[in-house]
Scaffold this active site. Sequence first.
Site, short mmCIF file in Angstrom:
data_model
loop_
_atom_site.label_atom_id
_atom_site.label_comp_id
_atom_site.label_asym_id
_atom_site.label_seq_id
_atom_site.Cartn_x
_atom_site.Cartn_y
_atom_site.Cartn_z
N SER A 20 1.26 -1.38 -0.08
CA SER A 20 -0.03 0.29 -0.31
C SER A 20 1.03 0.99 -0.23
O SER A 20 1.75 1.36 1.11
CB SER A 20 -0.85 -0.17 1.13
OG SER A 20 -1.71 1.42 1.35
N ASN A 68 9.77 8.08 4.24
CA ASN A 68 8.59 9.19 3.49
C ASN A 68 7.47 9.60 5.16
O ASN A 68 7.26 9.11 6.08
CB ASN A 68 7.88 8.33 2.86
CG ASN A 68 6.68 7.41 3.92
OD1 ASN A 68 6.08 8.06 3.49
ND2 ASN A 68 6.83 6.76 3.90
N CYS A 130 -2.19 5.04 12.26
CA CYS A 130 -2.45 5.79 11.86
C CYS A 130 -2.65 6.73 13.38
O CYS A 130 -3.17 6.40 14.26
CB CYS A 130 -4.06 5.93 11.32
SG CYS A 130 -4.25 5.63 9.60
N GLY A 243 8.41 -5.59 3.33
CA GLY A 243 9.31 -4.95 4.16
C GLY A 243 10.52 -4.98 3.97
O GLY A 243 10.87 -7.05 3.67
N GLY A 265 7.42 -3.45 -1.81
CA GLY A 265 6.58 -1.31 -2.08
C GLY A 265 8.07 -0.53 -1.94
O GLY A 265 8.27 -0.39 -3.64
N THR A 266 8.84 0.11 -1.90
CA THR A 266 9.67 0.63 -1.68
C THR A 266 11.12 0.12 -3.06
O THR A 266 11.53 1.51 -4.11
CB THR A 266 11.13 1.05 -0.58
OG1 THR A 266 10.24 1.35 0.65
CG2 THR A 266 12.09 1.67 -0.88
C1 FMN Z 1 5.87 6.48 0.28
C2 FMN Z 1 5.25 5.34 1.04
C3 FMN Z 1 3.88 5.51 1.14
C4 FMN Z 1 3.58 4.77 2.65
N1 FMN Z 1 2.02 4.37 2.20
C5 FMN Z 1 1.72 3.82 2.49
C6 FMN Z 1 -0.37 3.83 3.20
O1 FMN Z 1 -0.71 4.78 2.65
N2 FMN Z 1 -0.75 2.94 3.79
C7 FMN Z 1 -0.14 1.51 4.16
O2 FMN Z 1 -0.76 0.73 4.74
N3 FMN Z 1 1.29 1.81 3.82
C8 FMN Z 1 1.95 2.85 3.45
N4 FMN Z 1 2.73 2.26 3.46
C9 FMN Z 1 4.52 1.66 4.19
C10 FMN Z 1 4.52 0.08 2.57
O3 FMN Z 1 3.12 -0.53 2.59
C11 FMN Z 1 5.53 -1.07 3.29
O4 FMN Z 1 4.62 -1.18 4.72
C12 FMN Z 1 6.45 -0.15 3.96
O5 FMN Z 1 7.09 1.40 3.21
C13 FMN Z 1 8.29 -1.55 4.53
O6 FMN Z 1 7.77 -2.33 2.55
P1 FMN Z 1 9.09 -2.27 1.54
O7 FMN Z 1 9.90 -2.00 2.31
O8 FMN Z 1 8.56 -2.89 0.89
O9 FMN Z 1 8.49 -0.35 1.16
C14 FMN Z 1 4.02 3.13 2.47
C15 FMN Z 1 5.32 3.18 2.26
C16 FMN Z 1 5.68 4.35 1.36
C17 FMN Z 1 7.52 3.92 1.49
#
Ligand code: FMN
Length: 304
Positions: A20, A68, A130, A243, A265-266
């Site tokens: 997300s 972020n 949140c 993650g 995600g990232t």
């Molecule tokens: C720019 C950005 C925006 C995000 N917005 C949300 C969000 O709206 N809702 C949510 O549940 N997680 C949000 N996340 C968290 C990601 O869904 C994820 O849980 C977290 O980044 C870890 O995964 P990753 O290391 O693959 O990014 C966001 C992450 C990033 C980097």
Amino acid sequence: MNLSTAVGSVELPNPVMTASGTIGHGTEVSEYLDLSALGAVVVKSLSAEPWAGNPPPRLHKTAAGMLNSVGLQNPGVEAWVEHDLPALEARGARVVASIWGFSVEAYAKAASMLDEVADRLVAVEVNLSCPNVEARRDMFAHSPSATREVVDAARGCRRPRWAKLSPNVTDITAIAAAALDGGAEALTLVNTVMGMAIDLDRRRPSLGAGGGGLSGAAIRPVAVRAVYDCRQAFPDASIVGVGGVGSGEDAIELLMAGADAVQVGTATFFAPQTPLRVIRQLERWCRRHGVARVRDLRGAAHGQ
Ligand SMILES: Cc1cc2nc3c(=O)[nH]c(=O)nc-3n(C[C@H](O)[C@H](O)[C@H](O)COP(=O)(O)O)c2cc1C
């Protein structure tokens, strides 16, 4: 090679989804990424009303990931249902909507607004990271009772609820127990790790909001630990690991820790096609290691 998996009652053709907030609300990245080839697409979290998010700058690159402070900017459920959901369906995506709110009532409202499109969603992810305005802005995900209340209040969506938890807690299994008790069909582990960077020239935090959430490769061990601990505590629960996944082997690590599926995600910020590459690498790894069904990897690190 059977890549299919199940997250609770939701059957998916493969275990790789978007995380997300990292590919937008709709089809923003569909020019680079075939959304129909993914297990599912989890969209950026939606609230009942539109929300502007935090002041810029909102992104800051770190040594092995990024910070972020987007602040949950979104167009609101109504506009998303009208504009983004049809576009996602036209691309053949299996859609998971993510919701958030500043109060239990706000979550309940966002969930019930999704009721009319329930049959067009595979699941609803409840983002508990949140601030709760009724509890001095402490995060819902930091409190077992608030977590249970929110997950229960979201039942109006009439879809399986996946509780997305924060790693910024002392004992994530206590929060996970509350989420399952509130009716969550799955746990999504984990959201970002609280962090901050300082701009030396300005002598101020680099992000406009001050603090932010750390994501990317740096937090993969945090996610692996959360998934492992929750799999051990809840052998029958469905778990989605998220993650720092950037490769097939990263995904396999989370599956072996106990996840049924993973989210990317990232890594998509650096290369939008990453989730598809993760699927290909996962498949290749399984072939090379004589694994006929990806489901057989679930929890493998726990032994018998
Ligand atoms: C720019 C950005 C925006 C995000 N917005 C949300 C969000 O709206 N809702 C949510 O549940 N997680 C949000 N996340 C968290 C990601 O869904 C994820 O849980 C977290 O980044 C870890 O995964 P990753 O290391 O693959 O990014 C966001 C992450 C990033 C980097």
